[in-house]
Design a protein around this motif. Structure first.
Motif, short mmCIF file in Angstrom:
data_model
loop_
_atom_site.label_atom_id
_atom_site.label_comp_id
_atom_site.label_asym_id
_atom_site.label_seq_id
_atom_site.Cartn_x
_atom_site.Cartn_y
_atom_site.Cartn_z
N LEU A 166 0.85 -1.33 0.00
CA LEU A 166 0.06 0.02 -0.03
C LEU A 166 0.87 1.23 0.26
O LEU A 166 0.43 2.10 -0.78
N ILE A 167 1.85 1.32 0.81
CA ILE A 167 2.92 2.20 0.54
C ILE A 167 3.18 2.77 -0.67
O ILE A 167 3.22 3.91 -1.23
N PHE A 168 3.62 1.65 -1.56
CA PHE A 168 4.04 2.01 -2.77
C PHE A 168 2.77 2.31 -3.85
O PHE A 168 2.99 3.15 -4.62
N LEU A 169 1.72 1.76 -3.86
CA LEU A 169 0.83 1.75 -4.52
C LEU A 169 -0.06 3.18 -4.37
O LEU A 169 -0.42 3.85 -5.21
N LEU A 170 -0.17 3.64 -2.97
CA LEU A 170 -0.50 5.08 -2.68
C LEU A 170 0.36 5.96 -3.36
O LEU A 170 0.07 7.06 -3.88
N SER A 171 1.79 5.67 -3.38
CA SER A 171 2.66 6.64 -3.85
C SER A 171 2.38 6.71 -5.27
O SER A 171 2.50 7.89 -5.86
N ALA A 172 2.37 5.69 -6.17
CA ALA A 172 1.88 5.59 -7.38
C ALA A 172 0.83 6.47 -7.88
O ALA A 172 0.73 7.24 -8.57
N PHE A 173 -0.14 6.62 -7.13
CA PHE A 173 -1.47 7.07 -7.49
C PHE A 173 -1.03 8.51 -7.06
O PHE A 173 -1.69 9.29 -7.69
N ARG A 174 -0.51 8.89 -6.11
CA ARG A 174 -0.37 10.26 -5.75
C ARG A 174 0.69 10.88 -6.86
O ARG A 174 0.42 11.81 -7.39
N GLN A 175 1.78 9.99 -7.56
CA GLN A 175 2.28 10.67 -8.42
C GLN A 175 1.63 10.89 -9.73
O GLN A 175 1.87 11.83 -10.54
N MET A 176 0.66 9.96 -9.86
CA MET A 176 -0.34 10.15 -11.24
C MET A 176 -1.09 11.31 -10.98
O MET A 176 -1.42 12.08 -11.93
N LYS A 177 -1.61 11.62 -9.96
CA LYS A 177 -2.70 12.75 -9.61
C LYS A 177 -1.86 14.05 -9.70
O LYS A 177 -2.20 15.17 -10.26
N TYR A 178 -0.71 13.93 -9.13
CA TYR A 178 0.15 15.35 -9.06
C TYR A 178 1.48 15.44 -9.91
O TYR A 178 2.45 15.86 -9.78
N ARG A 179 1.13 14.55 -11.33
CA ARG A 179 2.29 14.41 -12.07
C ARG A 179 2.95 15.87 -12.62
O ARG A 179 4.17 15.72 -12.52
N GLN A 180 2.30 16.89 -12.77
CA GLN A 180 3.04 18.10 -13.21
C GLN A 180 3.94 18.47 -12.49
O GLN A 180 4.90 19.11 -12.75
N GLY A 181 3.49 18.73 -11.06
CA GLY A 181 4.08 19.37 -10.07
C GLY A 181 5.51 18.43 -9.70
O GLY A 181 6.48 19.06 -9.19
N LEU A 182 5.28 17.04 -9.70
CA LEU A 182 6.43 16.11 -9.42
C LEU A 182 7.59 16.32 -10.43
O LEU A 182 8.89 16.24 -10.21
N GLU A 183 6.95 16.43 -11.64
CA GLU A 183 8.11 16.84 -12.73
C GLU A 183 8.81 17.99 -12.55
O GLU A 183 9.96 17.74 -12.60
N GLN A 184 8.16 19.01 -12.10
CA GLN A 184 8.95 20.21 -11.91
C GLN A 184 9.65 20.10 -10.64
O GLN A 184 10.81 20.52 -10.74
#
Length: 93
Positions: free
Chosen positions: A15-33
């Protein structure tokens, strides 16, 4: 009882990794920056790889399919992400 504890532990770890992956998909633009601010290049590619690795590794732990490979994948990802993301902190010491 022991097998139930192992199953619960695998699910919680995944769940740690799955929730992190979903968070990364949701905030993709900000994470790329943020990744670019840390000196990374090709951030869309590497973020896509991170999402894919976290999803496949997490799902393998939950489903119980190729759990060793999934766990090794997540270990390698965690080590690589730590050294890439915190690289400036290691150099300053």
């Amino acid at each position: 009882m022991n097998s139930i504890a192992i199953l619960v532990a695998r699910i919680l770890l995944a769940l740690i990794f799955l929730l992190s992956a979903f968070r990364q998909m949701k905030y993709r633009q900000g994470l790329e920056q943020e990744m670019a601010a840390h000196g990374m290049v090709c951030t869309p590619f590497f973020l896509g790889c991170a999402i894919l690795i976290e999803l496949t590794g997490g799902l393998s732990l939950i489903l119980g399919y190729a759990t060793l490979w999934g766990a090794l994948e997540l270990i390698a990802f965690t080590l690589a992400a730590t050294f890439i993301y915190y690289r400036p902190h290691f150099r300053s010491r």
